[in-house]
Design a protein around this motif. Structure first.
Motif, PDB file in Angstrom:
ATOM      1  N   PHE A 151      46.010  43.503  31.953  1.00  0.00           N
ATOM      2  CA  PHE A 151      45.467  42.152  31.845  1.00  0.00           C
ATOM      3  C   PHE A 151      44.938  41.633  33.171  1.00  0.00           C
ATOM      4  O   PHE A 151      43.978  40.855  33.209  1.00  0.00           O
ATOM      5  N   ALA A 152      45.539  42.052  34.264  1.00  0.00           N
ATOM      6  CA  ALA A 152      45.013  41.659  35.571  1.00  0.00           C
ATOM      7  C   ALA A 152      43.582  42.158  35.741  1.00  0.00           C
ATOM      8  O   ALA A 152      42.692  41.417  36.186  1.00  0.00           O
ATOM      9  N   LEU A 153      43.338  43.406  35.369  1.00  0.00           N
ATOM     10  CA  LEU A 153      41.989  43.968  35.455  1.00  0.00           C
ATOM     11  C   LEU A 153      41.040  43.263  34.487  1.00  0.00           C
ATOM     12  O   LEU A 153      39.886  42.965  34.808  1.00  0.00           O
ATOM     13  N   MET A 154      41.540  43.007  33.292  1.00  0.00           N
ATOM     14  CA  MET A 154      40.730  42.338  32.274  1.00  0.00           C
ATOM     15  C   MET A 154      40.293  40.958  32.742  1.00  0.00           C
ATOM     16  O   MET A 154      39.116  40.580  32.652  1.00  0.00           O
ATOM     17  N   LEU A 155      41.237  40.200  33.262  1.00  0.00           N
ATOM     18  CA  LEU A 155      40.934  38.848  33.728  1.00  0.00           C
ATOM     19  C   LEU A 155      40.024  38.867  34.952  1.00  0.00           C
ATOM     20  O   LEU A 155      39.132  38.023  35.086  1.00  0.00           O
ATOM     21  N   ALA A 156      40.257  39.823  35.848  1.00  0.00           N
ATOM     22  CA  ALA A 156      39.416  39.918  37.041  1.00  0.00           C
ATOM     23  C   ALA A 156      37.964  40.178  36.664  1.00  0.00           C
ATOM     24  O   ALA A 156      37.039  39.616  37.272  1.00  0.00           O
ATOM     25  N   LEU A 157      37.756  41.031  35.653  1.00  0.00           N
ATOM     26  CA  LEU A 157      36.394  41.295  35.187  1.00  0.00           C
ATOM     27  C   LEU A 157      35.812  40.088  34.454  1.00  0.00           C
ATOM     28  O   LEU A 157      34.674  39.679  34.706  1.00  0.00           O
ATOM     29  N   ALA A 158      36.614  39.531  33.559  1.00  0.00           N
ATOM     30  CA  ALA A 158      36.111  38.422  32.739  1.00  0.00           C
ATOM     31  C   ALA A 158      35.700  37.234  33.592  1.00  0.00           C
ATOM     32  O   ALA A 158      34.689  36.574  33.324  1.00  0.00           O
ATOM     33  N   ARG A 159      36.461  36.957  34.663  1.00  0.00           N
ATOM     34  CA  ARG A 159      36.205  35.771  35.477  1.00  0.00           C
ATOM     35  C   ARG A 159      35.559  36.114  36.821  1.00  0.00           C
ATOM     36  O   ARG A 159      35.457  35.264  37.691  1.00  0.00           O
ATOM     37  N   ARG A 160      35.121  37.354  36.965  1.00  0.00           N
ATOM     38  CA  ARG A 160      34.336  37.814  38.125  1.00  0.00           C
ATOM     39  C   ARG A 160      35.039  37.474  39.445  1.00  0.00           C
ATOM     40  O   ARG A 160      34.435  37.003  40.416  1.00  0.00           O
ATOM     41  N   LEU A 161      36.343  37.767  39.492  1.00  0.00           N
ATOM     42  CA  LEU A 161      37.144  37.407  40.659  1.00  0.00           C
ATOM     43  C   LEU A 161      36.747  38.200  41.899  1.00  0.00           C
ATOM     44  O   LEU A 161      36.802  37.667  43.020  1.00  0.00           O
ATOM     45  N   ARG A 162      36.377  39.474  41.718  1.00  0.00           N
ATOM     46  CA  ARG A 162      35.976  40.280  42.878  1.00  0.00           C
ATOM     47  C   ARG A 162      34.772  39.649  43.564  1.00  0.00           C
ATOM     48  O   ARG A 162      34.736  39.479  44.788  1.00  0.00           O
ATOM     49  N   GLU A 163      33.771  39.283  42.776  1.00  0.00           N
ATOM     50  CA  GLU A 163      32.561  38.686  43.344  1.00  0.00           C
ATOM     51  C   GLU A 163      32.837  37.298  43.916  1.00  0.00           C
ATOM     52  O   GLU A 163      32.308  36.928  44.970  1.00  0.00           O
ATOM     53  N   GLY A 164      33.694  36.540  43.230  1.00  0.00           N
ATOM     54  CA  GLY A 164      34.025  35.208  43.709  1.00  0.00           C
ATOM     55  C   GLY A 164      34.785  35.246  45.026  1.00  0.00           C
ATOM     56  O   GLY A 164      34.515  34.448  45.944  1.00  0.00           O
ATOM     57  N   ASP A 165      35.724  36.159  45.141  1.00  0.00           N
ATOM     58  CA  ASP A 165      36.482  36.308  46.379  1.00  0.00           C
ATOM     59  C   ASP A 165      35.547  36.633  47.541  1.00  0.00           C
ATOM     60  O   ASP A 165      35.643  36.050  48.626  1.00  0.00           O
ATOM     61  N   GLN A 166      34.606  37.555  47.307  1.00  0.00           N
ATOM     62  CA  GLN A 166      33.668  37.939  48.361  1.00  0.00           C
ATOM     63  C   GLN A 166      32.743  36.786  48.740  1.00  0.00           C
ATOM     64  O   GLN A 166      32.433  36.585  49.918  1.00  0.00           O
ATOM     65  N   LEU A 167      32.320  36.016  47.734  1.00  0.00           N
ATOM     66  CA  LEU A 167      31.443  34.872  47.996  1.00  0.00           C
ATOM     67  C   LEU A 167      32.127  33.875  48.920  1.00  0.00           C
ATOM     68  O   LEU A 167      31.526  33.378  49.890  1.00  0.00           O
ATOM     69  N   VAL A 168      33.406  33.588  48.655  1.00  0.00           N
ATOM     70  CA  VAL A 168      34.149  32.647  49.487  1.00  0.00           C
ATOM     71  C   VAL A 168      34.329  33.204  50.898  1.00  0.00           C
ATOM     72  O   VAL A 168      34.116  32.505  51.904  1.00  0.00           O
TER      73      VAL A 168
END
Length: 305
Positions: free
Chosen positions: A107-124
């Motif tokens: 679910f961690a992977l699922m949520l990270a993909l669904a909410r684009r956390l990798r890209e959001g973290d990098q943007l910040v």
């Protein structure tokens, strides 16, 4: 009697072995123990607590005096079970200990993909966050989506329970139940792999099966890396055949296909599915209990062969 532990594990495991009167020999490298080191340390040991990264082949199993290989994992595709039977070596594993943490990692992977956390973290981190915007990094909803589980065993079933709490529809495929794999791939918004690695499941997900998925669908793998053909997956991601992937395991660990490293629509984790303090303690206790039982002449709780 001596017990070799091929990598450092939660201390409750060695403590159990020592309390039971066994001498513990521990490999403490931060990297997986190589086969040469394993063969050098193993002579004189009646038990081996092995890791999924160890190659348990004829040279290991034929070691004089070895009575049990207690795998510190659920999967055991690294162990030659036929040779273990020929050599009279008992093989055990740790089913059940890893179920909940691996389901959570899924679910961690699922949520990270669904909410684009990798890209959001990098943007910040890059200083590109300019404030809330209604069209910024739009992801997709888990609620109302269809989750296809390939391999609804202990872990797959635990994922299904969580999915239902998120308001997802769950469909499943296995060798003996559920719908066909082709239909599951066609109908799923998220495909999550939980099958063991066998000859039948090696490269189960390849160019042909990826083309059966929706272009908006994502793939999650917390099972075994070689279930997925990574080269085919990279091509599917680059060409937009599927929308993304979340991977905790890799085809040739620790190597990762370089194409995956370049994809922004992929979340990569270094095999963390069971990496919680509680799970590691349960695994260590189960592996130690299995080894102790065999060395005392009792039936082990979790025998494979």
């Amino acid at each position: 009697m001596k017990v070799l532990i091929s990598q450092e594990i939660h201390p409750c495991g060695p403590e159990m072995l020592e309390a039971a009167g066994f001498e513990v020999r521990l490999c403490t490298s931060s990297a997986p123990t190589d086969h040469a080191t394993l063969m050098r340390e193993l002579p004189g040991c009646a038990a081996l607590i092995s890791m999924p990264t160890d190659r348990i082949d004829v040279s290991v199993l034929a070691t004089a005096g070895l009575r049990v290989v207690a795998q510190h994992a659920v999967g055991y595709d690294n162990i030659d079970l036929a040779e273990a039977e020929r050599q009279g070596v008992v093989v055990t594993h740790t089913p059940g200990a890893v179920t909940e943490s691996t389901a959570e990692m899924t679910f961690a992977l699922m949520l990270a993909l669904a909410r684009r956390l990798r890209e959001g973290d990098q943007l910040v981190r890059d200083g590109r966050f300019l404030g809330w915007h209604p069209m910024n990094l739009l992801g997709f909803d888990l609620f109302g989506s269809r989750l296809g589980i390939v391999g609804p065993g202990r872990i797959g079933s635990a994922v299904a329970v969580r999915a239902q709490a998120f308001g997802m529809e769950v469909i499943t495929h296995s060798r003996n139940s559920g719908m066909s794999l082709a239909r599951l791939l066609r109908e799923s918004d998220i495909v999550s792999l939980h099958c063991p690695l066998t000859e039948a499941t090696h490269h189960l997900i390849d160019a042909a099966t990826l083309r059966q998925m929706k272009p908006t669908a994502v793939l999650i793998n917390t099972a075994r890396g070689p279930v997925v053909n990574e080269a085919d997956l990279v091509e599917a991601l680059e060409r937009g055949i599927i929308a993304g992937a979340g991977l905790d395991v890799f085809e040739r660990e620790p190597a990762v296909h370089p194409g995956l490293l370049e994809c922004t629509n992929v979340v990569l984790a270094p095999h963390l599915g069971t990496s919680t303090i509680g799970t590691r303690a349960r695994m260590a206790k189960m592996a130690a209990a299995n080894a102790i039982a065999v060395l005392r002449g009792d039936p082990p709780p979790n025998r494979i062969a």
